[in-house]
Design a protein around this motif. Structure first.
Motif, PDB file in Angstrom:
ATOM      1  N   ARG A  31      -8.311 -49.115  53.512  1.00 31.18           N
ATOM      2  CA  ARG A  31      -9.074 -47.897  53.794  1.00 31.18           C
ATOM      3  C   ARG A  31     -10.238 -47.737  52.817  1.00 31.18           C
ATOM      4  NH1 ARG A  31      -6.309 -42.813  53.623  1.00 31.18           N
ATOM      5  NH2 ARG A  31      -5.706 -43.468  51.531  1.00 31.18           N
ATOM      6  N   MET A  32     -11.392 -47.354  53.363  1.00 35.08           N
ATOM      7  CA  MET A  32     -12.585 -47.171  52.544  1.00 35.08           C
ATOM      8  C   MET A  32     -13.315 -45.898  52.939  1.00 35.08           C
ATOM      9  SD  MET A  32     -14.008 -51.095  52.625  1.00 35.08           S
ATOM     10  CE  MET A  32     -12.939 -51.704  53.947  1.00 35.08           C
ATOM     11  N   THR A  33     -13.697 -45.108  51.942  1.00 39.33           N
ATOM     12  CA  THR A  33     -14.517 -43.923  52.171  1.00 39.33           C
ATOM     13  C   THR A  33     -15.973 -44.330  52.311  1.00 39.33           C
ATOM     14  OG1 THR A  33     -13.251 -42.067  51.264  1.00 39.33           O
ATOM     15  CG2 THR A  33     -15.603 -42.071  50.798  1.00 39.33           C
ATOM     16  N   SER A  34     -16.687 -43.611  53.170  1.00 38.59           N
ATOM     17  CA  SER A  34     -18.117 -43.865  53.345  1.00 38.59           C
ATOM     18  C   SER A  34     -18.852 -42.544  53.570  1.00 38.59           C
ATOM     19  CB  SER A  34     -18.351 -44.797  54.542  1.00 38.59           C
ATOM     20  OG  SER A  34     -19.724 -45.079  54.704  1.00 38.59           O
ATOM     21  N   THR A  35     -20.075 -42.472  53.055  1.00 42.91           N
ATOM     22  CA  THR A  35     -20.916 -41.287  53.209  1.00 42.91           C
ATOM     23  C   THR A  35     -22.360 -41.739  53.425  1.00 42.91           C
ATOM     24  OG1 THR A  35     -19.481 -40.099  51.647  1.00 42.91           O
ATOM     25  CG2 THR A  35     -21.582 -39.069  52.207  1.00 42.91           C
ATOM     26  N   SER A  36     -23.075 -41.060  54.308  1.00 47.09           N
ATOM     27  CA  SER A  36     -24.460 -41.430  54.594  1.00 47.09           C
ATOM     28  C   SER A  36     -25.385 -41.023  53.454  1.00 47.09           C
ATOM     29  CB  SER A  36     -24.930 -40.762  55.889  1.00 47.09           C
ATOM     30  OG  SER A  36     -25.008 -39.359  55.710  1.00 47.09           O
ATOM     31  N   LEU A  37     -26.500 -41.703  53.326  1.00 46.01           N
ATOM     32  CA  LEU A  37     -27.474 -41.412  52.277  1.00 46.01           C
ATOM     33  C   LEU A  37     -27.987 -39.969  52.343  1.00 46.01           C
ATOM     34  CD1 LEU A  37     -29.385 -44.803  52.400  1.00 46.01           C
ATOM     35  CD2 LEU A  37     -28.121 -43.934  50.434  1.00 46.01           C
ATOM     36  N   PRO A  38     -28.322 -39.431  53.524  1.00 48.35           N
ATOM     37  CA  PRO A  38     -28.753 -38.029  53.568  1.00 48.35           C
ATOM     38  C   PRO A  38     -27.693 -37.063  53.052  1.00 48.35           C
ATOM     39  CG  PRO A  38     -29.406 -39.134  55.582  1.00 48.35           C
ATOM     40  CD  PRO A  38     -28.508 -40.080  54.853  1.00 48.35           C
ATOM     41  N   ASN A  39     -26.430 -37.342  53.333  1.00 49.44           N
ATOM     42  CA  ASN A  39     -25.366 -36.450  52.864  1.00 49.44           C
ATOM     43  C   ASN A  39     -25.091 -36.612  51.373  1.00 49.44           C
ATOM     44  OD1 ASN A  39     -24.634 -34.668  54.890  1.00 49.44           O
ATOM     45  ND2 ASN A  39     -23.336 -36.174  55.923  1.00 49.44           N
ATOM     46  N   VAL A  40     -25.358 -37.797  50.824  1.00 49.78           N
ATOM     47  CA  VAL A  40     -25.267 -37.960  49.373  1.00 49.78           C
ATOM     48  C   VAL A  40     -26.338 -37.089  48.717  1.00 49.78           C
ATOM     49  CG1 VAL A  40     -25.458 -39.552  47.427  1.00 49.78           C
ATOM     50  CG2 VAL A  40     -24.304 -40.281  49.515  1.00 49.78           C
ATOM     51  N   GLY A  41     -27.549 -37.123  49.289  1.00 50.94           N
ATOM     52  CA  GLY A  41     -28.622 -36.267  48.783  1.00 50.94           C
ATOM     53  C   GLY A  41     -28.259 -34.791  48.879  1.00 50.94           C
ATOM     54  N   LYS A  42     -27.685 -34.418  50.016  1.00 51.60           N
ATOM     55  CA  LYS A  42     -27.266 -33.020  50.221  1.00 51.60           C
ATOM     56  C   LYS A  42     -26.209 -32.607  49.194  1.00 51.60           C
ATOM     57  CE  LYS A  42     -25.202 -29.969  53.714  1.00 51.60           C
ATOM     58  NZ  LYS A  42     -24.664 -29.883  55.109  1.00 51.60           N
ATOM     59  N   THR A  70      -5.920 -50.273  46.581  1.00 51.26           N
ATOM     60  CA  THR A  70      -5.655 -50.978  45.319  1.00 51.26           C
ATOM     61  C   THR A  70      -6.453 -50.349  44.173  1.00 51.26           C
ATOM     62  OG1 THR A  70      -5.254 -53.065  46.477  1.00 51.26           O
ATOM     63  CG2 THR A  70      -5.761 -53.201  44.125  1.00 51.26           C
ATOM     64  N   TYR A  71      -7.708 -50.006  44.459  1.00 51.14           N
ATOM     65  CA  TYR A  71      -8.554 -49.381  43.443  1.00 51.14           C
ATOM     66  C   TYR A  71      -9.029 -47.979  43.852  1.00 51.14           C
ATOM     67  CZ  TYR A  71      -8.633 -54.123  41.591  1.00 51.14           C
ATOM     68  OH  TYR A  71      -8.262 -55.352  41.102  1.00 51.14           O
ATOM     69  N   GLY A  72      -8.400 -47.420  44.888  1.00 51.74           N
ATOM     70  CA  GLY A  72      -8.718 -46.051  45.277  1.00 51.74           C
ATOM     71  C   GLY A  72     -10.014 -45.891  46.035  1.00 51.74           C
TER      72      GLY A  72
END
Length: 299
Positions: free
Chosen positions: A173-184, A267-269
């Protein structure tokens, strides 16, 4: 802490920088861009542009006078040199520093001595020292892998060639976030300065697995036959670490270390089950959102 009104950005022209700028402008902050060489028309007219010498504390201190917060979006190669930015921020009276990290597993203490991650931990410790001395406050934003990279490159699935090289068994499992939402989220951190003071905050737009995406892809386009292979993340990581140990610091070697840790899932969160999405105004993907994204990649 008093309200943050003025924000400086280092690394504004990089991958993340433009999204940070837009979010800060949209949130009505007074924005200053720190740059080595100003280019006419490169930024919105509301943005103040100041030329600086990134190797000089004095130059940066002068540029940061009157600034409440500094957001660093510098590239990985400049991670350790952020100590100069931090020193200048302290000297100028900057209240909040957000370092360039924006990682997936970069806050996991198991990785503190690993190449790639060691410089990030060095900066975190340096900020903690300054905060303990009452010099400034900090926030680290953990956002997972950038959505645009995970889906725009043949990392999770090779949508263009219909190939899937599964990491381990494909269920990591991997978390992902879009660049615009990182900016937000960065703008929201500064709007919620007290609640985000001296801590790591986490956002997650979506948690994905390769097998989950493959299942959606097969539902969306049952006519496509996928070519499946598998690779152990531990083997990828070992190749990267062995390469660095042999003096190879090339991008392919660095990417092996990154892939071997991020793609290893729990394994590494790499997946954030607990987040600060609500505080920072980040909306999570629905199943339909994810299906739409996969369908677009297969169109």
């Amino acid at each position: 802490m008093s309200e943050i009104k003025s924000v400086a950005v280092a690394g504004a022209s990089g991958t993340l920088g433009p999204h940070v700028l837009k979010a800060l402008i949209d949130a009505n902050f007074q924005v200053t861009v720190l740059t080595r060489a100003a280019k006419p028309g490169a930024y919105d007219t509301s943005v103040k542009v100041v030329e600086v010498d990134y190797t000089s504390v004095d130059s940066l201190t002068a540029a940061l006078k009157g600034i409440d917060a500094l957001v660093s979006a510098v590239g990985h190669g400049a991670t350790e040199s952020q100590t100069i930015l931090i020193d200048a921020s302290v000297a100028a009276g900057v209240k909040r520093f957000i370092p360039s990290e924006y990682g997936s597993v970069s806050t996991n203490s198991k990785l503190e001595t690993f190449p790639i991650y060691a410089p990030m931990f060095k900066i975190k410790h340096y900020l903690q020292e300054k905060a303990k001395a009452g010099k400034l406050t900090w926030t680290v934003l953990a956002c997972g892998g950038f959505l645009e990279f995970l889906f725009g490159q043949p990392f999770l699935l090779d949508f263009a060639n219909h190939k899937a090289n599964l990491f381990d068994e494909g269920d990591n499992r991997m978390t992902s976030t879009s660049l615009p939402n990182v900016g937000k989220a960065i703008a929201s951190i500064l709007k919620n300065a007290k609640a985000t003071e001296n801590k790591i905050v986490r956002i997650s737009e979506v948690i994905v697995t390769q097998n989950g995406l493959l299942k959606i892809a097969e539902e969306v386009r049952p006519d496509i036959k996928w070519e499946i292979s598998k690779v152990p993340t531990s083997a990828i990581l070992k190749q990267g670490l062995d390469g660095v140990a042999a003096g190879d610091f090339s991008m392919p070697t660095v990417m092996k270390i990154l892939t071997g840790t991020v793609a290893a899932g729990d394994t590494y969160g790499a997946a954030y089950d607990e987040t600060d999405n609500e505080l920072l105004g980040i909306k999570e993907f629905s199943e339909e959102d994810l299906k739409k994204l996969v369908a677009e990649k297969l169109a």
